[in-house]
Scaffold this motif. Structure first.
Motif, PDB file in Angstrom:
ATOM      1  N   ALA A  40       0.920  -1.108  -0.153  1.00 11.61           N
ATOM      2  CA  ALA A  40       0.000   0.039   0.153  1.00 11.61           C
ATOM      3  C   ALA A  40       1.005   1.110  -0.061  1.00 11.61           C
ATOM      4  CB  ALA A  40      -0.922   0.013   1.172  1.00 11.61           C
ATOM      5  N   LEU A  41       2.100   1.141   0.949  1.00 16.00           N
ATOM      6  CA  LEU A  41       2.912   2.459   0.978  1.00 16.00           C
ATOM      7  C   LEU A  41       3.488   2.720  -0.146  1.00 16.00           C
ATOM      8  CD1 LEU A  41       3.900   2.174   4.653  1.00 16.00           C
ATOM      9  CD2 LEU A  41       2.027   3.685   3.615  1.00 16.00           C
ATOM     10  N   ILE A  42       3.973   1.526  -0.798  1.00 17.72           N
ATOM     11  CA  ILE A  42       4.735   1.861  -2.340  1.00 17.72           C
ATOM     12  C   ILE A  42       3.864   1.989  -3.218  1.00 17.72           C
ATOM     13  CG2 ILE A  42       6.134   0.327  -3.822  1.00 17.72           C
ATOM     14  CD1 ILE A  42       7.370  -1.135  -1.414  1.00 17.72           C
ATOM     15  N   ALA A  43       2.695   1.512  -3.270  1.00 15.13           N
ATOM     16  CA  ALA A  43       1.764   1.827  -4.341  1.00 15.13           C
ATOM     17  C   ALA A  43       1.449   3.251  -4.271  1.00 15.13           C
ATOM     18  CB  ALA A  43       0.484   0.928  -4.201  1.00 15.13           C
ATOM     19  N   ALA A 238       8.402   8.583   4.094  1.00 20.83           N
ATOM     20  CA  ALA A 238       8.297   8.689   5.585  1.00 20.83           C
ATOM     21  C   ALA A 238       7.647   7.599   6.429  1.00 20.83           C
ATOM     22  CB  ALA A 238       7.898   9.960   5.792  1.00 20.83           C
ATOM     23  N   LEU A 239       6.336   7.408   5.807  1.00 21.83           N
ATOM     24  CA  LEU A 239       5.282   6.436   6.437  1.00 21.83           C
ATOM     25  C   LEU A 239       5.971   5.162   6.539  1.00 21.83           C
ATOM     26  CD1 LEU A 239       1.960   7.679   4.934  1.00 21.83           C
ATOM     27  CD2 LEU A 239       2.945   7.978   7.311  1.00 21.83           C
ATOM     28  N   TYR A 240       6.760   4.756   5.297  1.00 16.96           N
ATOM     29  CA  TYR A 240       7.356   3.549   5.134  1.00 16.96           C
ATOM     30  C   TYR A 240       8.540   3.167   6.322  1.00 16.96           C
ATOM     31  CZ  TYR A 240       9.803  -0.522   2.772  1.00 16.96           C
ATOM     32  OH  TYR A 240      10.069  -1.804   2.416  1.00 16.96           O
ATOM     33  N   ALA A 241       9.247   4.432   6.736  1.00 13.58           N
ATOM     34  CA  ALA A 241      10.227   4.162   7.696  1.00 13.58           C
ATOM     35  C   ALA A 241       9.748   3.991   9.013  1.00 13.58           C
ATOM     36  CB  ALA A 241      11.080   5.537   7.626  1.00 13.58           C
TER      37      ALA A 241
END
Length: 335
Positions: A40-43, A238-241
């Motif tokens: 979801a985050l990469i998408a 940022a969210l992914y981290a």
């Protein structure tokens, strides 16, 4: 015609929402939740990149650099200096926007492989800086990242939370949060596509000379969409981290940039839902092929090659064209 396209995009957004909220009905494994959250985050970053590549027709082979900048800015400011996650995410996105504007103005004057090389160089520079600034970024070993917090409320994959009176696990909470963020990213992208800015971007993609003749400031709109796509990458980075709890310079590397652009091409350039499908396929394929061990990468490359040969417009556009032809043939037969 525009009204029909808007209705089609609205249907796509609704279908995406249904899929996102239906996924928890079929998975309970924390690993699968983690994979779904990562997708979801990469998408979300890929949706932003598609605005640049699919609609404006401008290539970027260093977009992971902006993803990494957003990730590291949030990681450093929250973990080292005690910032809250939301201000860190916003300030990081603004900083990335400024960098993208300054860098984009000169390099977007280039075309073809010259533009590809320039964007590739931007990505390399960012990755090198993140690798070498050991005191700030931790160097190649990376650095830990504190959980994402909203007004003092921490969101961790390992926590327990209450939603509408129901107890849910941290991995499910993170997945739902990432899914909502993806929906917002898609909604914003679709509104941009249907706006005068979106029409200007499509004209630039079609022919910059023709767009200039009818009064479109091509340099302005190319720079604008470059900045928007970079902000998408920064926010998702940022969210992914925060979700991963750890970040390394690999997140800004060349390999990840190629993965992002491949997701756009595989899913279908110019198709917002299509590029999300591309992200899902490209993230799931290695998991599905893991049992083949030494042959995994060979089969992975073979599948991608065959897909591009027989479905050159991407997965979703090709499927939509085949469905349209069948409907047309069926209607003709009825007559």
């Amino acid at each position: 015609m525009m009204a029909q396209l808007s209705q089609f995009r609205l249907k796509g957004l609704l279908i995406l929402a249904i899929v996102i909220f239906a996924v928890p009905l079929f998975i309970t494994n924390p690993f699968h939740y983690g994979l779904a959250t990562q997708i979801a985050l990469i998408a979300g970053a890929v949706v932003g990149l598609n605005l640049l590549v699919g609609f404006a027709g401008q290539i970027s082979l260093g977009h992971a650099g902006f993803f990494g900048l957003g990730a590291y800015f949030s990681a450093i400011t929250t973990s080292t200096y005690g910032w809250s996650a939301i201000p860190a995410l916003v300030v990081g996105a603004l900083g990335v926007a400024i960098i993208a504007w300054v860098v984009g103005r000169p390099i977007l004057r280039l075309k073809g492989h010259y533009l590809s090389m320039a964007t590739l160089a931007v990505g390399f520079i960012i990755a090198i800086i993140l690798n070498n600034e050991r005191e700030i970024t931790g160097g190649p070993d990376g650095m830990p990242v504190v959980p994402f917090d909203v007004f003092g409320w921490e969101l961790s994959p390992f926590g327990q939370y209450t939603l509408f009176g129901m107890e849910i696990s941290g991995d499910l909470a993170w997945y739902l949060f990432a899914g909502v963020i993806l929906l917002v990213a898609v909604w914003l992208a679709q509104n941009l596509i249907d706006s005068p800015i979106g029409r200007a971007l499509r004209s630039v993609h079609g022919s910059e000379v023709a767009a200039s003749v009818v009064g479109v400031n091509t340099a302005k709109y190319k720079s604008l969409v470059f900045v928007i796509s970079a902000v998408y990458a920064s926010v998702m980075g940022a969210l992914y981290a925060h979700y991963q709890g750890f970040v390394t310079p690999a997140i800004a590397g060349f390999d990840f940039s190629i993965i992002l652009i491949t997701m756009v091409v595989l899913g279908g350039m110019g198709s917002t839902i299509g590029v999300i499908i591309g992200a899902v396929v490209l993230e799931l394929l290695p998991q599905l092929l893991a049992d083949f061990q030494d042959m995994e990468m060979v089969l992975f490359g073979l599948i991608l090659m065959l897909t591009m040969i027989f479905m050159p417009k991407g997965l979703l556009p090709t499927a939509a064209n085949l469905l349209a032809k069948r409907r047309k043939k069926s209607a003709g037969g009825d007559v």
